[in-house]
Design an enzyme around this catalytic site. Structure first.
Site, PDB file in Angstrom:
ATOM      1  CB  CYS A  45      -0.906   0.054   0.894  1.00  0.00           C
ATOM      2  SG  CYS A  45      -2.201  -1.479   1.094  1.00  0.00           S
ATOM      3  CB  THR A  46       4.037   2.138   1.688  1.00  0.00           C
ATOM      4  OG1 THR A  46       3.484   2.088   3.123  1.00  0.00           O
ATOM      5  CG2 THR A  46       4.796   3.392   1.785  1.00  0.00           C
TER       6      THR A  46
END
Length: 222
Positions: A45-46
């Site tokens: 997600c980062t």
């Protein structure tokens, strides 16, 4: 369940890291992408939301607003954004798009965004990597869903938007692997007698064994 193509994406009130929003009011008459991610402070997600932030200028150039969502709190989003900025070396200032807090999963359930195979430590499902492309008429123009284990390609989302915006203005469709500037296809519903009027840049028919002449190319209109 996900919303079908052509349906109006519903209005809703949401809390974000940047404060409350009323979705249709926030959207106005712009294009938008609403994209969910499984969880803050996680590696894939980062990389995804960091990449989306880097490309925010490209979305803005196309008149597309961006907004994300996950089953985390607004404060979690605010804290995590520091990592996103560090990962993609953003220059301070306001993060380029808001992230919706949906800790009780109300919106994720309503929008068909949950991944039943990805659970948190409490056994609750996390949001999948869903993308809704929403048009100025507030209707769903495209829907893409990836599992939590596979990061999305935001360059592909830009390509998708380029196609959607082109065909919304011109009577053409885009072929496989099309990139902006490539030749486009004349829909088979267009009669031969109308080609010269509708496609002044010319039409080239690709010969095929059937001899039916349905694969017709024309330069991309401006």
């Amino acid at each position: 369940m996900p919303f079908n193509l052509g349906t109006v994406f519903p209005d809703f009130k949401g809390e974000t890291d940047q404060g409350p929003i009323q979705f249709h009011e926030w959207l106005g008459n712009s294009w938008a992408i609403l994209f969910s991610h499984p969880r803050d402070f996680t590696p894939v997600c980062t990389t995804e939301l960091g990449r989306a932030a880097v490309l925010s200028g490209e979305f803005e150039r196309r008149g597309v607003k961006m907004i994300a969502l996950s089953c985390d709190s607004a404060q979690s989003h605010r804290d995590w954004i520091k990592d996103l900025e560090g990962y993609c070396s953003l220059d301070g200032g306001k993060f380029p798009y808001p992230i919706i807090a949906d800790a009780d999963r109300t919106l994720a359930v309503k929008f068909g965004m949950l991944d039943p195979d990805e659970l948190n430590n409490e056994g609750m499902p996390l949001t999948a990597r869903v993308v809704y492309v929403i048009g100025p008429d507030h209707k769903v123009k495209a829907l893409v869903a990836y599992p939590a284990t596979t990061g999305r390609n935001f360059n592909e989302i830009l390509r998708l938007i380029d196609s959607l915006q082109l065909v919304a203005k011109h009577n053409v469709v885009t072929p496989v692997d099309w990139q902006s500037g490539d030749k486009v296809i004349v829909p088979p519903t267009i009669a031969e007698k109308d080609l010269a009027t509708l496609y002044p840049l010319g039409v080239e028919t690709k010969p095929l064994p059937s001899g039916k002449g349905y694969l017709r190319y024309t330069p991309q209109p401006n």
